[in-house]
Design a protein around this motif. Structure first.
Motif, PDB file in Angstrom:
ATOM      1  N   ARG A 137      -6.181   7.170  -0.993  1.00  0.00           N
ATOM      2  CA  ARG A 137      -5.278   6.479  -0.061  1.00  0.00           C
ATOM      3  C   ARG A 137      -5.637   4.857   0.096  1.00  0.00           C
ATOM      4  N   GLY A 138      -4.423   4.499   0.455  1.00  0.00           N
ATOM      5  CA  GLY A 138      -4.477   2.807   0.606  1.00  0.00           C
ATOM      6  C   GLY A 138      -4.556   2.037  -0.723  1.00  0.00           C
ATOM      7  N   ASN A 139      -4.508   2.793  -1.742  1.00  0.00           N
ATOM      8  CA  ASN A 139      -4.318   2.325  -3.073  1.00  0.00           C
ATOM      9  C   ASN A 139      -2.971   2.192  -3.605  1.00  0.00           C
ATOM     10  N   TRP A 140      -2.585   1.377  -4.400  1.00  0.00           N
ATOM     11  CA  TRP A 140      -1.338   1.278  -4.886  1.00  0.00           C
ATOM     12  C   TRP A 140      -1.405   2.062  -6.261  1.00  0.00           C
ATOM     13  N   LEU A 141      -0.705   3.246  -6.582  1.00  0.00           N
ATOM     14  CA  LEU A 141      -0.709   3.959  -7.893  1.00  0.00           C
ATOM     15  C   LEU A 141       0.634   3.775  -8.443  1.00  0.00           C
ATOM     16  N   ASN A 142       0.717   4.410  -9.692  1.00  0.00           N
ATOM     17  CA  ASN A 142       1.905   4.301 -10.322  1.00  0.00           C
ATOM     18  C   ASN A 142       2.451   5.670 -10.717  1.00  0.00           C
ATOM     19  N   TRP A 143       3.635   6.033 -10.392  1.00  0.00           N
ATOM     20  CA  TRP A 143       4.092   7.391 -11.012  1.00  0.00           C
ATOM     21  C   TRP A 143       5.544   7.343 -11.604  1.00  0.00           C
ATOM     22  N   TYR A 144       5.620   7.476 -13.090  1.00  0.00           N
ATOM     23  CA  TYR A 144       6.794   7.246 -13.775  1.00  0.00           C
ATOM     24  C   TYR A 144       7.512   5.690 -13.154  1.00  0.00           C
ATOM     25  N   VAL A 151      -1.236   8.145   1.659  1.00  0.00           N
ATOM     26  CA  VAL A 151      -1.834   8.118   3.038  1.00  0.00           C
ATOM     27  C   VAL A 151      -2.371   9.176   3.805  1.00  0.00           C
ATOM     28  N   TYR A 152      -3.100   9.172   4.725  1.00  0.00           N
ATOM     29  CA  TYR A 152      -3.445  10.539   5.267  1.00  0.00           C
ATOM     30  C   TYR A 152      -2.138  11.119   6.159  1.00  0.00           C
ATOM     31  N   HIS A 153      -2.308  12.580   5.882  1.00  0.00           N
ATOM     32  CA  HIS A 153      -1.173  13.244   6.908  1.00  0.00           C
ATOM     33  C   HIS A 153      -1.349  13.108   8.470  1.00  0.00           C
ATOM     34  N   PRO A 154      -0.037  12.803   9.117  1.00  0.00           N
ATOM     35  CA  PRO A 154      -0.517  12.653  10.522  1.00  0.00           C
ATOM     36  C   PRO A 154      -1.238  13.607  11.158  1.00  0.00           C
ATOM     37  N   ALA A 155      -1.080  14.928  10.566  1.00  0.00           N
ATOM     38  CA  ALA A 155      -1.844  16.090  11.172  1.00  0.00           C
ATOM     39  C   ALA A 155      -3.450  15.677  11.233  1.00  0.00           C
ATOM     40  N   ALA A 156      -3.829  14.681  10.115  1.00  0.00           N
ATOM     41  CA  ALA A 156      -5.134  14.791   9.878  1.00  0.00           C
ATOM     42  C   ALA A 156      -5.428  13.746  10.896  1.00  0.00           C
ATOM     43  N   LEU A 157      -4.588  12.730  11.254  1.00  0.00           N
ATOM     44  CA  LEU A 157      -4.783  11.545  12.131  1.00  0.00           C
ATOM     45  C   LEU A 157      -5.117  12.448  13.452  1.00  0.00           C
ATOM     46  N   LEU A 158      -4.188  13.374  13.571  1.00  0.00           N
ATOM     47  CA  LEU A 158      -4.256  14.136  15.193  1.00  0.00           C
ATOM     48  C   LEU A 158      -5.754  14.857  15.504  1.00  0.00           C
ATOM     49  N   ARG A 159      -6.319  15.317  14.192  1.00  0.00           N
ATOM     50  CA  ARG A 159      -7.411  16.026  14.204  1.00  0.00           C
ATOM     51  C   ARG A 159      -8.661  15.051  14.091  1.00  0.00           C
ATOM     52  N   ASN A 160      -8.638  13.997  13.521  1.00  0.00           N
ATOM     53  CA  ASN A 160      -9.507  13.025  13.438  1.00  0.00           C
ATOM     54  C   ASN A 160      -9.001  11.559  13.861  1.00  0.00           C
ATOM     55  N   PRO A 161      -9.034  11.431  15.193  1.00  0.00           N
ATOM     56  CA  PRO A 161      -8.419  10.089  15.476  1.00  0.00           C
ATOM     57  C   PRO A 161      -9.027   8.699  14.756  1.00  0.00           C
ATOM     58  N   HIS A 162     -10.393   8.996  14.403  1.00  0.00           N
ATOM     59  CA  HIS A 162     -10.966   7.698  13.768  1.00  0.00           C
ATOM     60  C   HIS A 162     -10.411   7.351  12.565  1.00  0.00           C
ATOM     61  N   LEU A 163      -9.658   8.443  11.744  1.00  0.00           N
ATOM     62  CA  LEU A 163      -8.996   7.850  10.649  1.00  0.00           C
ATOM     63  C   LEU A 163      -7.670   6.858  10.895  1.00  0.00           C
ATOM     64  N   ARG A 165      -7.566   4.158  12.060  1.00  0.00           N
ATOM     65  CA  ARG A 165      -7.673   2.626  11.877  1.00  0.00           C
ATOM     66  C   ARG A 165      -7.605   2.149  10.530  1.00  0.00           C
ATOM     67  N   ASP A 166      -8.218   2.918   9.403  1.00  0.00           N
ATOM     68  CA  ASP A 166      -8.035   2.749   7.908  1.00  0.00           C
ATOM     69  C   ASP A 166      -6.561   2.907   7.593  1.00  0.00           C
ATOM     70  N   THR A 167      -5.894   3.973   8.299  1.00  0.00           N
ATOM     71  CA  THR A 167      -4.458   4.300   8.007  1.00  0.00           C
ATOM     72  C   THR A 167      -3.420   3.103   8.356  1.00  0.00           C
ATOM     73  N   TRP A 168      -3.749   2.484   9.382  1.00  0.00           N
ATOM     74  CA  TRP A 168      -2.899   1.430   9.828  1.00  0.00           C
ATOM     75  C   TRP A 168      -3.076   0.303   8.779  1.00  0.00           C
ATOM     76  N   GLU A 169      -4.232   0.229   8.193  1.00  0.00           N
ATOM     77  CA  GLU A 169      -4.331  -0.950   7.011  1.00  0.00           C
ATOM     78  C   GLU A 169      -3.469  -0.457   6.010  1.00  0.00           C
ATOM     79  N   ASP A 170      -3.494   1.024   5.738  1.00  0.00           N
ATOM     80  CA  ASP A 170      -2.748   1.430   4.670  1.00  0.00           C
ATOM     81  C   ASP A 170      -1.016   1.145   4.775  1.00  0.00           C
ATOM     82  N   TYR A 171      -0.658   1.265   6.010  1.00  0.00           N
ATOM     83  CA  TYR A 171       0.685   1.100   6.299  1.00  0.00           C
ATOM     84  C   TYR A 171       0.975  -0.523   6.388  1.00  0.00           C
ATOM     85  N   LYS A 172      -0.091  -1.238   6.587  1.00  0.00           N
ATOM     86  CA  LYS A 172       0.122  -2.723   6.646  1.00  0.00           C
ATOM     87  C   LYS A 172       0.632  -3.091   5.221  1.00  0.00           C
TER      88      LYS A 172
END
Ligand code: URA
Ligand code: URA
Length: 191
Positions: A137-144, A151-163, A165-172
């Motif tokens: 997560r947070g890394n640019w990958l290539n697919w065709y 990125v993390y699934h939003p359900a994971a963010l709801l279960r683990n709010p501490h995720l 902070r990192d997720t917001w860096e990914d969206y940036k």
């Protein structure tokens, strides 16, 4: 896209069709540069007939809003499985294998620059079981020749709010890439 939608709405290829209320085809701009890919519809989506309208969807919309992204313009939202698995269980390999050609057809038609798999199930469709969401997560990958930002699934963010902070860096990173490749003037209040 309309032909594909009609085909998917009447699909009976797997048993999920027996318990569904709606097929959730996807929604957003069919020319969107960003394709967001969830796992499968949940209870709220199955009842309403639209993707990501429950608690996860509300969080997803909030994050998108912070990025300046809307379903009308910037993103299209779909799932690897288009019908709700009973009890919101994870879709089986067989259900995924049966349904995922519809997603691949959507990718062809939308032709997005950026794919955003939300969580492990969506990631696996593109890269197999070896790729761990926690590691890539947070890394640019290539697919065709398309850019992929897992990125993390939003359900994971709801279960683990501490995720969050990192997720917001990914969206940036996605907002910055959007400015670099699509619209240098793209506005976000937070990036
Ligand atoms: N979770 C998903 O993965 N997809 C939806 O559409 C809703 C919740
Ligand atoms: N701003 C944040 O800090 N985190 C989010 O998830 C969205 C907006």
């Amino acid at each position: 896209m309309e032909n594909l939608k009609q085909e998917v709405l009447s699909c009976t290829k797997c048993d999920l069709h027996k318990t569904r209320h709606h097929v959730i085809f996807g929604e957003g701009n069919i020319k969107a540069p960003i394709l967001v890919i969830g796992e499968a519809p949940g209870h709220d989506e199955d009842m309403i007939g639209r993707p990501f309208v429950g608690k996860s969807g509300q969080l997803l919309d909030k994050i998108h809003a912070a990025c300046g992204f809307t379903r009308e313009q910037h993103v299209y939202i779909s799932n690897i499985v288009k019908c709700r698995p009973p009890g919101n269980r994870v879709p089986t390999d067989e259900e995924t294998r049966t349904c995922v050609p519809y997603l691949f057809k959507q990718i062809e038609l939308i032709d997005p620059l950026i794919l955003m798999p939300l969580g492990a199930s969506a990631l696996r469709v593109f890269f197999g079981k070896e790729y761990r969401i926690t590691q890539v997560r947070g890394n640019w990958l290539n697919w065709y020749n398309r850019l992929v930002m897992p990125v993390y699934h939003p359900a994971a963010l709801l279960r683990n709010p501490h995720l969050k902070r990192d997720t917001w860096e990914d969206y940036k990173k996605i907002v910055r890439k959007y400015r670099e490749l699509i619209d240098a003037e793209h506005h976000s209040d937070y990036v």
